[in-house]
Design a protein around this motif. Structure first.
Motif, PDB file in Angstrom:
ATOM      1  N   LEU A 170      -1.251  20.847 -49.975  1.00 13.40           N
ATOM      2  CA  LEU A 170      -2.627  20.631 -49.874  1.00 13.40           C
ATOM      3  C   LEU A 170      -3.274  20.753 -48.804  1.00 13.40           C
ATOM      4  N   ALA A 171      -2.714  21.760 -47.953  1.00 18.28           N
ATOM      5  CA  ALA A 171      -3.029  21.654 -46.517  1.00 18.28           C
ATOM      6  C   ALA A 171      -4.669  22.317 -46.628  1.00 18.28           C
ATOM      7  N   ASP A 172      -4.950  23.119 -47.590  1.00 14.90           N
ATOM      8  CA  ASP A 172      -6.280  23.733 -47.685  1.00 14.90           C
ATOM      9  C   ASP A 172      -7.549  22.887 -48.128  1.00 14.90           C
ATOM     10  N   LYS A 173      -6.965  21.909 -48.526  1.00 13.80           N
ATOM     11  CA  LYS A 173      -7.940  20.728 -48.901  1.00 13.80           C
ATOM     12  C   LYS A 173      -7.780  19.403 -48.479  1.00 13.80           C
ATOM     13  N   VAL A 174      -6.805  19.134 -47.758  1.00 14.64           N
ATOM     14  CA  VAL A 174      -6.368  17.833 -47.512  1.00 14.64           C
ATOM     15  C   VAL A 174      -5.622  17.628 -46.030  1.00 14.64           C
ATOM     16  N   ILE A 175      -6.085  16.763 -45.342  1.00 10.37           N
ATOM     17  CA  ILE A 175      -5.538  16.378 -44.000  1.00 10.37           C
ATOM     18  C   ILE A 175      -4.628  14.931 -43.942  1.00 10.37           C
ATOM     19  N   ILE A 176      -3.516  15.082 -43.722  1.00  6.34           N
ATOM     20  CA  ILE A 176      -2.819  13.768 -44.155  1.00  6.34           C
ATOM     21  C   ILE A 176      -2.354  13.301 -42.520  1.00  6.34           C
ATOM     22  N   HIS A 177      -3.128  12.277 -42.067  1.00  2.77           N
ATOM     23  CA  HIS A 177      -2.570  11.511 -40.480  1.00  2.77           C
ATOM     24  C   HIS A 177      -1.714  10.492 -40.879  1.00  2.77           C
ATOM     25  N   ARG A 178      -0.492  10.465 -40.431  1.00  3.91           N
ATOM     26  CA  ARG A 178       0.408   9.263 -40.397  1.00  3.91           C
ATOM     27  C   ARG A 178       0.325   8.732 -39.118  1.00  3.91           C
ATOM     28  N   ILE A 179      -0.018   7.381 -38.905  1.00  2.32           N
ATOM     29  CA  ILE A 179      -0.194   6.733 -37.559  1.00  2.32           C
ATOM     30  C   ILE A 179       0.732   5.441 -37.659  1.00  2.32           C
ATOM     31  N   ASP A 180       1.570   5.403 -36.787  1.00  2.46           N
ATOM     32  CA  ASP A 180       2.651   4.324 -36.398  1.00  2.46           C
ATOM     33  C   ASP A 180       1.736   3.095 -35.802  1.00  2.46           C
ATOM     34  N   ALA A 181       1.813   2.046 -36.695  1.00  2.61           N
ATOM     35  CA  ALA A 181       1.015   0.888 -36.524  1.00  2.61           C
ATOM     36  C   ALA A 181       1.653   0.092 -35.254  1.00  2.61           C
ATOM     37  N   ASP A 182       3.140   0.562 -35.032  1.00  4.82           N
ATOM     38  CA  ASP A 182       3.645  -0.255 -33.969  1.00  4.82           C
ATOM     39  C   ASP A 182       3.238   0.109 -32.571  1.00  4.82           C
ATOM     40  N   LYS A 183       3.169   1.663 -32.484  1.00  4.46           N
ATOM     41  CA  LYS A 183       2.674   2.319 -31.397  1.00  4.46           C
ATOM     42  C   LYS A 183       1.219   2.263 -31.328  1.00  4.46           C
ATOM     43  N   ASN A 184       0.501   1.817 -32.235  1.00  2.00           N
ATOM     44  CA  ASN A 184      -1.067   1.833 -32.291  1.00  2.00           C
ATOM     45  C   ASN A 184      -1.489   0.354 -32.576  1.00  2.00           C
ATOM     46  N   LYS A 185      -0.942  -0.577 -32.212  1.00  3.60           N
ATOM     47  CA  LYS A 185      -1.148  -1.981 -32.629  1.00  3.60           C
ATOM     48  C   LYS A 185      -2.653  -2.476 -32.307  1.00  3.60           C
ATOM     49  N   SER A 186      -3.045  -2.076 -31.187  1.00  6.80           N
ATOM     50  CA  SER A 186      -4.498  -2.439 -31.067  1.00  6.80           C
ATOM     51  C   SER A 186      -5.629  -1.779 -31.716  1.00  6.80           C
ATOM     52  N   LEU A 187      -5.349  -0.593 -32.326  1.00  4.76           N
ATOM     53  CA  LEU A 187      -6.184   0.097 -33.460  1.00  4.76           C
ATOM     54  C   LEU A 187      -6.005  -0.740 -34.769  1.00  4.76           C
ATOM     55  N   PHE A 188      -4.728  -0.887 -34.952  1.00  3.72           N
ATOM     56  CA  PHE A 188      -4.536  -1.752 -36.460  1.00  3.72           C
ATOM     57  C   PHE A 188      -4.963  -2.943 -36.423  1.00  3.72           C
ATOM     58  N   ASN A 189      -4.839  -3.941 -35.442  1.00  4.70           N
ATOM     59  CA  ASN A 189      -5.493  -4.995 -35.358  1.00  4.70           C
ATOM     60  C   ASN A 189      -6.878  -5.120 -35.308  1.00  4.70           C
ATOM     61  N   LYS A 190      -7.869  -4.100 -34.528  1.00  6.03           N
ATOM     62  CA  LYS A 190      -9.085  -4.068 -34.548  1.00  6.03           C
ATOM     63  C   LYS A 190      -9.626  -3.605 -35.925  1.00  6.03           C
ATOM     64  N   LEU A 191      -8.920  -2.945 -36.677  1.00  7.47           N
ATOM     65  CA  LEU A 191      -9.175  -2.395 -38.263  1.00  7.47           C
ATOM     66  C   LEU A 191      -9.201  -3.819 -39.112  1.00  7.47           C
ATOM     67  N   GLY A 192      -8.562  -4.520 -38.650  1.00  5.24           N
ATOM     68  CA  GLY A 192      -8.275  -5.846 -39.462  1.00  5.24           C
ATOM     69  C   GLY A 192      -7.164  -5.822 -40.632  1.00  5.24           C
ATOM     70  N   TYR A 193      -6.176  -4.863 -40.369  1.00  3.55           N
ATOM     71  CA  TYR A 193      -5.139  -4.644 -41.528  1.00  3.55           C
ATOM     72  C   TYR A 193      -4.095  -6.023 -40.991  1.00  3.55           C
ATOM     73  N   THR A 194      -3.443  -6.400 -42.089  1.00  7.70           N
ATOM     74  CA  THR A 194      -2.351  -7.676 -41.655  1.00  7.70           C
ATOM     75  C   THR A 194      -1.042  -7.136 -42.356  1.00  7.70           C
ATOM     76  N   GLY A 195      -0.806  -6.126 -42.903  1.00  5.67           N
ATOM     77  CA  GLY A 195       0.329  -5.608 -43.678  1.00  5.67           C
ATOM     78  C   GLY A 195       0.535  -4.117 -43.798  1.00  5.67           C
ATOM     79  N   LEU A 196       1.623  -3.596 -44.048  1.00  4.50           N
ATOM     80  CA  LEU A 196       2.149  -2.232 -44.194  1.00  4.50           C
ATOM     81  C   LEU A 196       2.742  -2.181 -45.779  1.00  4.50           C
ATOM     82  N   PRO A 197       2.491  -0.867 -46.325  1.00  2.00           N
ATOM     83  CA  PRO A 197       1.919   0.334 -45.630  1.00  2.00           C
ATOM     84  C   PRO A 197       0.089   0.246 -45.867  1.00  2.00           C
TER      85      PRO A 197
END
Length: 229
Positions: free
Chosen positions: A175-202
């Motif tokens: 679906l490259a022409d319609k959809v962009i999928i960004h996979r973000i490693d929560a461990d490497k981006n812990k500050s962002l993950f915490n800031k967004l208020g998430y508490t579990g994965l995925p």
């Protein structure tokens, strides 16, 4: 007959409850976990995450023994089985397994942190003194696109995340022409993950023209995601 069944059920419940209490293992929220540590001299605080996660931030005075490591049992033998052990991981999955295993090994009192380090960091912001990983500004820029944007917060140790990875890669190409999928490693981006208020994965989010149209904080099947797109 009904009375007999009732008393039998009640008896089984009492027995089950007694067995649970005798196991000396309980899962508690951040406030109780923290206060119990403060009341314990030379508290044994066990972080069962990976060394990489531990290096990114941890509870003061914690020791790191990777639950998924090859020598967990040999390292854990260094702890005192007679003293309370405080156990945590990122969100609670691994620490609950580790706590049950410690009970099997003969540890007398085990206290596990419900919600893990994510819950601890949210309740104790000073734990993260510096921002690490992707900034909130860069994250918001990912959402501004004419295409549908899918955000997938994952971690290498997360079993549901690994199960989702193959079909996410497939959809990204299909679906490259319609959809962009960004996979973000929560461990490497812990500050962002915490800031967004998430508490579990995925965590799976779908944005259309910058607006959130779908959100799920657990495993999602390929069919369910396709419907959300």
């Amino acid at each position: 007959m009904k009375k007999i069944q009732f008393y039998l059920a009640l008896t089984l419940f009492v027995i089950a409850t007694s067995c649970t209490n005798s196991q000396n293992f309980k899962s508690v929220e951040v406030s109780e976990f923290k206060s119990s540590i403060e009341k314990t001299n030379d508290a044994q605080i066990l972080d069962v995450r990976t060394p990489g996660e531990f290096a990114g931030g941890h509870i003061n005075n914690a020791i790191n023994i990777d639950w998924n490591g090859n020598d967990f049992d040999s390292q854990i033998s260094q702890l005192n089985k007679e003293k309370t052990v405080f156990v945590y991981c990122l969100s609670g999955g691994r620490s609950k397994k580790a706590a049950s295993h410690l009970k099997e090994l003969g540890f007398k009192n085990i206290i596990e942190l419900n919600g893990g380090y994510l819950a601890w960091s949210k309740a104790n912001p000073s734990t993260d003194s510096t921002w690490t990983g992707m900034t909130l500004e860069n994250y918001n820029q990912l959402l501004t696109s004419e295409k549908t944007v899918v955000i997938d917060f994952y971690a290498e140790w997360c079993a549901p995340c690994k199960k989702m990875a193959p079909y996410l890669d497939k959809l990204s190409n299909e679906l490259a022409d319609k959809v962009i999928i960004h996979r973000i490693d929560a461990d490497k981006n812990k500050s962002l993950f915490n800031k967004l208020g998430y508490t579990g994965l995925p965590v799976v989010l779908v944005f259309k023209k910058g607006k959130l149209t779908f959100q799920k904080n657990q495993y999602i099947s390929e069919d369910e995601l396709r419907k959300a797109l």
